[in-house]
Write an enzyme that holds these catalytic residues in place. Sequence first.
Site, PDB file in Angstrom:
ATOM      1  N   THR A  36      12.503  46.668  -9.389  1.00  0.00           N
ATOM      2  CA  THR A  36      13.327  46.242 -10.340  1.00  0.00           C
ATOM      3  C   THR A  36      12.999  44.903 -10.903  1.00  0.00           C
ATOM      4  O   THR A  36      11.951  44.348 -10.020  1.00  0.00           O
ATOM      5  CB  THR A  36      14.840  45.705  -9.884  1.00  0.00           C
ATOM      6  OG1 THR A  36      15.553  45.556 -11.073  1.00  0.00           O
ATOM      7  CG2 THR A  36      14.815  44.795  -8.976  1.00  0.00           C
ATOM      8  N   SER A  77      14.777  47.134 -17.398  1.00  0.00           N
ATOM      9  CA  SER A  77      15.113  46.748 -16.140  1.00  0.00           C
ATOM     10  C   SER A  77      14.077  46.923 -15.023  1.00  0.00           C
ATOM     11  O   SER A  77      14.555  46.391 -13.987  1.00  0.00           O
ATOM     12  CB  SER A  77      16.393  47.419 -15.849  1.00  0.00           C
ATOM     13  OG  SER A  77      16.154  48.563 -15.497  1.00  0.00           O
ATOM     14  N   THR A  85      18.141  49.581 -11.836  1.00  0.00           N
ATOM     15  CA  THR A  85      16.910  49.609 -10.630  1.00  0.00           C
ATOM     16  C   THR A  85      16.596  51.078 -10.530  1.00  0.00           C
ATOM     17  O   THR A  85      17.344  52.044 -10.509  1.00  0.00           O
ATOM     18  CB  THR A  85      17.398  49.056  -9.342  1.00  0.00           C
ATOM     19  OG1 THR A  85      17.844  47.814  -9.576  1.00  0.00           O
ATOM     20  CG2 THR A  85      16.376  49.133  -8.219  1.00  0.00           C
ATOM     21  N   ARG A 134      16.087  33.792  -7.440  1.00  0.00           N
ATOM     22  CA  ARG A 134      17.082  34.609  -7.114  1.00  0.00           C
ATOM     23  C   ARG A 134      16.483  36.063  -6.630  1.00  0.00           C
ATOM     24  O   ARG A 134      15.481  36.495  -7.457  1.00  0.00           O
ATOM     25  CB  ARG A 134      17.980  35.351  -8.237  1.00  0.00           C
ATOM     26  CG  ARG A 134      19.064  36.116  -7.957  1.00  0.00           C
ATOM     27  CD  ARG A 134      18.625  37.581  -8.573  1.00  0.00           C
ATOM     28  NE  ARG A 134      20.091  38.277  -8.418  1.00  0.00           N
ATOM     29  CZ  ARG A 134      20.035  39.624  -8.588  1.00  0.00           C
ATOM     30  NH1 ARG A 134      18.569  40.342  -8.840  1.00  0.00           N
ATOM     31  NH2 ARG A 134      20.843  40.383  -8.548  1.00  0.00           N
ATOM     32  N   VAL A 135      16.711  36.575  -5.544  1.00  0.00           N
ATOM     33  CA  VAL A 135      16.442  37.936  -5.041  1.00  0.00           C
ATOM     34  C   VAL A 135      17.746  38.630  -4.923  1.00  0.00           C
ATOM     35  O   VAL A 135      18.809  38.264  -4.085  1.00  0.00           O
ATOM     36  CB  VAL A 135      15.909  37.721  -3.504  1.00  0.00           C
ATOM     37  CG1 VAL A 135      15.581  39.293  -2.965  1.00  0.00           C
ATOM     38  CG2 VAL A 135      14.643  37.020  -3.716  1.00  0.00           C
ATOM     39  N   THR A 148      21.952  50.855  -7.068  1.00  0.00           N
ATOM     40  CA  THR A 148      21.714  50.140  -8.213  1.00  0.00           C
ATOM     41  C   THR A 148      22.846  49.462  -8.760  1.00  0.00           C
ATOM     42  O   THR A 148      24.182  49.689  -8.319  1.00  0.00           O
ATOM     43  CB  THR A 148      21.002  51.150  -9.201  1.00  0.00           C
ATOM     44  OG1 THR A 148      20.762  50.603 -10.652  1.00  0.00           O
ATOM     45  CG2 THR A 148      22.210  52.400  -9.514  1.00  0.00           C
TER      46      THR A 148
END
Length: 341
Positions: free
Chosen positions: A219, A64, A201, A229-230, A252
């Site tokens: 991440t 991840s 993350t 996407r953010v 996270t």
Amino acid sequence: ASLLLVAAQLAGSSSATALPVVISTWAFRGAAETAWRVLQLGGSELDAVEKGCGQCEIDQCDGSVGYGGSPDESGETTLDAMIMDGNTMEVGAVADLRHVKNAIGVARKVIEYTKHTLLVGESASLFAVRMGFPYEDLTTQKSLSMYLKWLNQSCQPNYWKNVVPDSSKSCGPYKRPEKVTPEEEQLISQRSVQNLQSHDTIGMVVIGGSGAVASGTSTNGATHKIPGRVGDSPIAGAGSYADSTAGGAAATGDGDIMMRFLPSYQAVEYMRMGADPAVACQKVISRIQKYVPKFFGAVICANTTGSYGAACNKIPGFTQFHFMVSSPFLSQPTEQVVDCI
């Protein structure tokens, strides 16, 4: 006394205080050890955060963080990262970073060599190359096979809603329908809960011997995310926050939900008002629960006296949160556990 101390730490908060302290999300031992070693060798708090999170990028923590994990809808792995200096309140961040492995290293360069805070996409990659980072493919056999498997199962799960063709049954390209009926709306809202996937993350807070605070995250985001996407990770106050007058926090979990609440900023503000770090973390989780009871997420918190804590939202399959702590009280970086609320 030592037994009491261990009990207090197991409860998610250390009663006695000591600095320096390093706290990080998940049982990512290598990251915790690296950050602690940097501090022991006289490195700065920012150095410890950068190298600690950077270790996870190298280790591909849980798939991840770093290259070769969480491919997006086009099969590409892109990275998000940030680093924050709690003395100056400077932030460096990159999002949708492509072809560069050391995302948090690039984020640090944003602080050091620009007057900006956040760089994104291919332009962030060009900046990274100027700063001397190698430009390389982030795809691996593993991320490619994840992508192909997803395509073979009709692109399930994905992050689309209210589109045609039906995103719960088929791959796109999708477009918006002429009109959505109320029944379809109901189906869509139910499905969004089932689509919850744990994407993790590395989030880290470092508090040095003098009480200076730094924080950071790295991440590769949500698996099969829509390109562009953010999430919360590179957003100051969402992914992490550091303020040397109060403390630091990092988050996270499901960034799309969590970033709407700026949990890291809010946790630091609770600590500023005198809340114990464990309580500050719990309060942040409770605020999100009111709107999204079934979200996947956790927060770590530490204050400038060296107290720390964590909290998570209890959902099926996620009832405890594991995190790493290094402090003078512990002979080595130690995995700790907190029960979700």
